[in-house]
Design a protein around this motif. Structure first.
Motif, mmCIF file in Angstrom:
data_model
loop_
_atom_site.group_PDB
_atom_site.id
_atom_site.type_symbol
_atom_site.label_atom_id
_atom_site.label_comp_id
_atom_site.label_asym_id
_atom_site.label_seq_id
_atom_site.Cartn_x
_atom_site.Cartn_y
_atom_site.Cartn_z
ATOM 1 N N ASP A 193 -6.689 3.154 -5.118
ATOM 2 C CA ASP A 193 -8.087 2.831 -5.408
ATOM 3 C C ASP A 193 -8.194 1.893 -6.612
ATOM 4 O OD1 ASP A 193 -9.011 4.358 -3.302
ATOM 5 O OD2 ASP A 193 -9.402 6.129 -4.540
ATOM 6 N N ASP A 194 -7.399 2.161 -7.651
ATOM 7 C CA ASP A 194 -7.427 1.313 -8.848
ATOM 8 C C ASP A 194 -6.982 -0.107 -8.508
ATOM 9 O OD1 ASP A 194 -8.280 3.450 -10.354
ATOM 10 O OD2 ASP A 194 -6.303 3.877 -11.238
ATOM 11 N N ALA A 195 -5.923 -0.220 -7.715
ATOM 12 C CA ALA A 195 -5.430 -1.546 -7.337
ATOM 13 C C ALA A 195 -6.465 -2.285 -6.495
ATOM 14 C CB ALA A 195 -4.114 -1.411 -6.570
ATOM 15 N N LEU A 196 -7.102 -1.580 -5.578
ATOM 16 C CA LEU A 196 -8.125 -2.203 -4.744
ATOM 17 C C LEU A 196 -9.326 -2.650 -5.575
ATOM 18 C CD1 LEU A 196 -7.959 0.249 -1.716
ATOM 19 C CD2 LEU A 196 -7.427 -2.194 -1.633
ATOM 20 N N ALA A 197 -9.663 -1.877 -6.601
ATOM 21 C CA ALA A 197 -10.777 -2.257 -7.478
ATOM 22 C C ALA A 197 -10.467 -3.562 -8.193
ATOM 23 C CB ALA A 197 -11.058 -1.145 -8.485
ATOM 24 N N GLU A 198 -9.218 -3.740 -8.598
ATOM 25 C CA GLU A 198 -8.852 -4.998 -9.251
ATOM 26 C C GLU A 198 -8.884 -6.155 -8.263
ATOM 27 O OE1 GLU A 198 -6.119 -6.988 -12.591
ATOM 28 O OE2 GLU A 198 -5.937 -4.842 -12.208
ATOM 29 N N ILE A 199 -8.454 -5.911 -7.038
ATOM 30 C CA ILE A 199 -8.538 -6.960 -6.012
ATOM 31 C C ILE A 199 -9.998 -7.358 -5.798
ATOM 32 C CG2 ILE A 199 -8.187 -7.476 -3.568
ATOM 33 C CD1 ILE A 199 -5.596 -7.487 -5.309
ATOM 34 N N GLU A 200 -10.887 -6.384 -5.751
ATOM 35 C CA GLU A 200 -12.301 -6.725 -5.544
ATOM 36 C C GLU A 200 -12.859 -7.524 -6.713
ATOM 37 O OE1 GLU A 200 -16.480 -5.259 -3.786
ATOM 38 O OE2 GLU A 200 -14.922 -3.721 -4.030
ATOM 39 N N GLN A 259 -1.207 1.936 4.949
ATOM 40 C CA GLN A 259 -1.528 0.557 5.297
ATOM 41 C C GLN A 259 -2.917 0.453 5.915
ATOM 42 O OE1 GLN A 259 1.314 -1.507 7.682
ATOM 43 N NE2 GLN A 259 2.984 -1.295 6.216
ATOM 44 N N GLU A 260 -3.217 1.345 6.845
ATOM 45 C CA GLU A 260 -4.503 1.254 7.527
ATOM 46 C C GLU A 260 -5.649 1.516 6.550
ATOM 47 O OE1 GLU A 260 -6.839 3.244 11.290
ATOM 48 O OE2 GLU A 260 -4.722 2.665 11.540
ATOM 49 N N ARG A 261 -5.463 2.461 5.644
ATOM 50 C CA ARG A 261 -6.509 2.730 4.643
ATOM 51 C C ARG A 261 -6.748 1.489 3.790
ATOM 52 N NH1 ARG A 261 -6.089 5.298 -0.738
ATOM 53 N NH2 ARG A 261 -8.232 5.615 -1.402
ATOM 54 N N SER A 262 -5.664 0.866 3.344
ATOM 55 C CA SER A 262 -5.773 -0.338 2.525
ATOM 56 C C SER A 262 -6.422 -1.476 3.310
ATOM 57 C CB SER A 262 -4.374 -0.749 2.044
ATOM 58 O OG SER A 262 -4.428 -1.936 1.282
ATOM 59 N N PHE A 263 -6.014 -1.655 4.570
ATOM 60 C CA PHE A 263 -6.562 -2.711 5.416
ATOM 61 C C PHE A 263 -8.076 -2.558 5.551
ATOM 62 C CE2 PHE A 263 -6.400 -4.472 10.063
ATOM 63 C CZ PHE A 263 -6.948 -5.681 9.638
ATOM 64 N N ARG A 264 -8.529 -1.348 5.857
ATOM 65 C CA ARG A 264 -9.964 -1.124 6.009
ATOM 66 C C ARG A 264 -10.709 -1.445 4.713
ATOM 67 N NH1 ARG A 264 -11.301 1.725 10.722
ATOM 68 N NH2 ARG A 264 -9.487 2.605 11.833
ATOM 69 N N ALA A 265 -10.128 -1.086 3.583
ATOM 70 C CA ALA A 265 -10.767 -1.373 2.291
ATOM 71 C C ALA A 265 -10.865 -2.880 2.055
ATOM 72 C CB ALA A 265 -9.982 -0.704 1.168
ATOM 73 N N HIS A 266 -9.817 -3.624 2.410
ATOM 74 C CA HIS A 266 -9.842 -5.082 2.234
ATOM 75 C C HIS A 266 -10.905 -5.727 3.131
ATOM 76 C CE1 HIS A 266 -5.903 -4.558 0.249
ATOM 77 N NE2 HIS A 266 -6.111 -5.754 -0.272
ATOM 78 N N ALA A 294 0.809 -1.221 0.000
ATOM 79 C CA ALA A 294 0.000 0.000 0.000
ATOM 80 C C ALA A 294 0.845 1.276 0.000
ATOM 81 C CB ALA A 294 -0.970 -0.018 1.174
ATOM 82 N N PRO A 295 1.828 1.435 0.910
ATOM 83 C CA PRO A 295 2.639 2.656 0.864
ATOM 84 C C PRO A 295 3.501 2.750 -0.384
ATOM 85 C CG PRO A 295 3.453 1.155 2.559
ATOM 86 C CD PRO A 295 2.132 0.632 2.111
ATOM 87 N N ARG A 296 3.885 1.608 -0.939
ATOM 88 C CA ARG A 296 4.643 1.653 -2.194
ATOM 89 C C ARG A 296 3.805 2.253 -3.306
ATOM 90 N NH1 ARG A 296 5.160 -0.174 -6.858
ATOM 91 N NH2 ARG A 296 3.348 -1.536 -6.697
ATOM 92 N N ILE A 297 2.533 1.883 -3.357
ATOM 93 C CA ILE A 297 1.643 2.404 -4.391
ATOM 94 C C ILE A 297 1.354 3.891 -4.163
ATOM 95 C CG2 ILE A 297 -0.712 2.284 -5.311
ATOM 96 C CD1 ILE A 297 -0.627 -0.738 -4.783
ATOM 97 N N VAL A 298 1.069 4.242 -2.929
ATOM 98 C CA VAL A 298 0.659 5.615 -2.640
ATOM 99 C C VAL A 298 1.829 6.587 -2.692
ATOM 100 C CG1 VAL A 298 -0.342 7.143 -0.893
ATOM 101 C CG2 VAL A 298 -1.315 4.875 -1.272
ATOM 102 N N HIS A 299 2.953 6.192 -2.098
ATOM 103 C CA HIS A 299 4.069 7.128 -1.913
ATOM 104 C C HIS A 299 5.341 6.769 -2.675
ATOM 105 C CE1 HIS A 299 1.758 8.926 1.295
ATOM 106 N NE2 HIS A 299 1.708 7.783 1.946
ATOM 107 N N GLY A 300 5.382 5.597 -3.313
ATOM 108 C CA GLY A 300 6.670 5.100 -3.782
ATOM 109 C C GLY A 300 7.563 4.924 -2.581
ATOM 110 N N ASP A 301 6.946 4.514 -1.470
ATOM 111 C CA ASP A 301 7.561 4.592 -0.150
ATOM 112 C C ASP A 301 8.560 3.458 0.064
ATOM 113 O OD1 ASP A 301 6.062 5.533 2.960
ATOM 114 O OD2 ASP A 301 8.021 4.632 2.660
ATOM 115 N N PRO A 302 9.795 3.762 0.465
ATOM 116 C CA PRO A 302 10.746 2.696 0.760
ATOM 117 C C PRO A 302 10.349 1.851 1.963
ATOM 118 C CG PRO A 302 11.657 4.819 1.426
ATOM 119 C CD PRO A 302 10.403 5.100 0.640
ATOM 120 N N ASP A 303 9.298 2.258 2.664
ATOM 121 C CA ASP A 303 8.750 1.405 3.714
ATOM 122 C C ASP A 303 7.795 0.367 3.132
ATOM 123 O OD1 ASP A 303 8.497 4.206 5.947
ATOM 124 O OD2 ASP A 303 10.104 2.754 5.720
ATOM 125 N N GLY A 304 7.730 0.325 1.810
ATOM 126 C CA GLY A 304 6.944 -0.707 1.151
ATOM 127 C C GLY A 304 7.740 -1.997 1.034
#
Length: 298
Positions: free
Chosen positions: A116-123, A152-159, A90-100
């Motif tokens: 959001d696009d990635a989560l839509a594909e997961i759904e 991470q928390e935003r992604s977790f709640r969506a899942h 999730a942070p890699r997608i949102v921020h290009g975050d090295p914590d990904g």
């Protein structure tokens, strides 16, 4: 020319462990990554079946891996798929975050719309019949900074919401985040079937999970010498909420810790779990097989 001691040691670490004695009662590996293991899917499944591991749950960690999991489950009756964005994705997608996923080679992030696009594909994948779970999702605070935690928390709640909408099990990845994972599950309302993959909490947390009806899946870590708190958790977890997994190619059980893991090594963990519970091997395997089928709805 003889190999150096260091090269011999490296070769030994890369050598797959031998086949264990087969189980008499067939079980399922509730969490594995066949796409990260050597050999073909067919070879891995045949090797596992030869020792009584007749079913596996193949788990996706990003969009590509989740597509692969769904395709593999569609092609093999004894493979079930779980699809998700791993917490570190999730942070890699949102921020290009090295914590990904990695501290090296992180891509520039695409922002919330990309998530959001990635989560839509997961759904969309979660709607497929052969996809039995949404996961692994959750929280991983091992090396994550504040921005990564929020993503991470935003992604977790969506899942969690996807799992409930699609009537699928939820598979939790929880690393250094016990209290926050339980908090989010409580705030969102957990799906009817929720599995803590590679359970890593203590006995008190096991009691809390049991009260909520969450499944606890134990990996090769339960065989490690320094894992007394994990064995204490297994000892108090209700038997009907206990699963077994490899998380292969990671977390190889003793005495082969550090070597490549695969579903065929499940018997080693089953036997260790039976010893902790004071059960005979067949009784432990019977319970694990029934629990996994119930948890994933197959």
């Amino acid at each position: 020319m003889s190999p150096s001691p260091s090269s011999s040691s490296a070769a030994a670490k890369d050598t797959p462990p031998p086949l264990p004695e087969p189980l008499r009662v067939a079980v399922a590996d509730s969490h594995t990554h066949l796409d990260m293991q050597s050999g073909t899917v067919e070879e891995g499944l045949a090797k596992a079946a030869s020792v009584g591991v007749t079913t596996v749950v193949q788990v996706g960690c990003d969009v590509k891996g989740s597509r692969w999991a769904a395709e593999t489950a569609a092609a093999h009756a004894n493979v079930h798929a779980a699809v998700a964005l791993h917490p570190n994705e999730a942070p890699r997608i949102v921020h290009g975050d090295p914590d990904g996923w990695s501290r090296q080679g992180a891509r520039p992030g695409g922002g919330d719309a990309a998530l959001d696009d990635a989560l839509a594909e997961i759904e969309a994948l979660a709607a497929l019949d052969h996809v039995k779970a949404v996961g692994e999702t959750g929280l991983d605070f091992f090396r994550t900074g504040p921005e990564g935690m929020a993503a991470q928390e935003r992604s977790f709640r969506a899942h969690i919401e996807i799992a409930k909408r699609r009537g699928k099990a939820l598979v939790i990845h929880d690393r250094d985040a016990h209290a926050d994972v339980l908090r989010v599950l409580g705030e969102e309302g957990a799906p009817e079937r929720t599995v803590f993959h590679c359970y890593s909490g203590d006995a008190d947390m096991a009691r809390e999970c049991a009260a909520a009806g969450y499944y606890m899946s134990f990996a090769g870590t339960v065989t490690f010498k320094n894992a007394a708190p994990l064995r204490e958790a297994l000892a108090v977890a209700p038997l009907e909420l206990v699963l077994v997994e490899t998380d292969a190619p990671y977390l190889t059980p003793a005495p082969y810790r550090g070597r490549p893991n695969a579903p065929y090594l499940i018997p080693l963990t089953v036997r260790a779990m039976a010893a902790v519970r004071g059960l005979d091997e067949d009784a432990m395997a019977t319970a694990l097989a029934a629990n996994t089928a119930r948890a994933f709805g197959y």
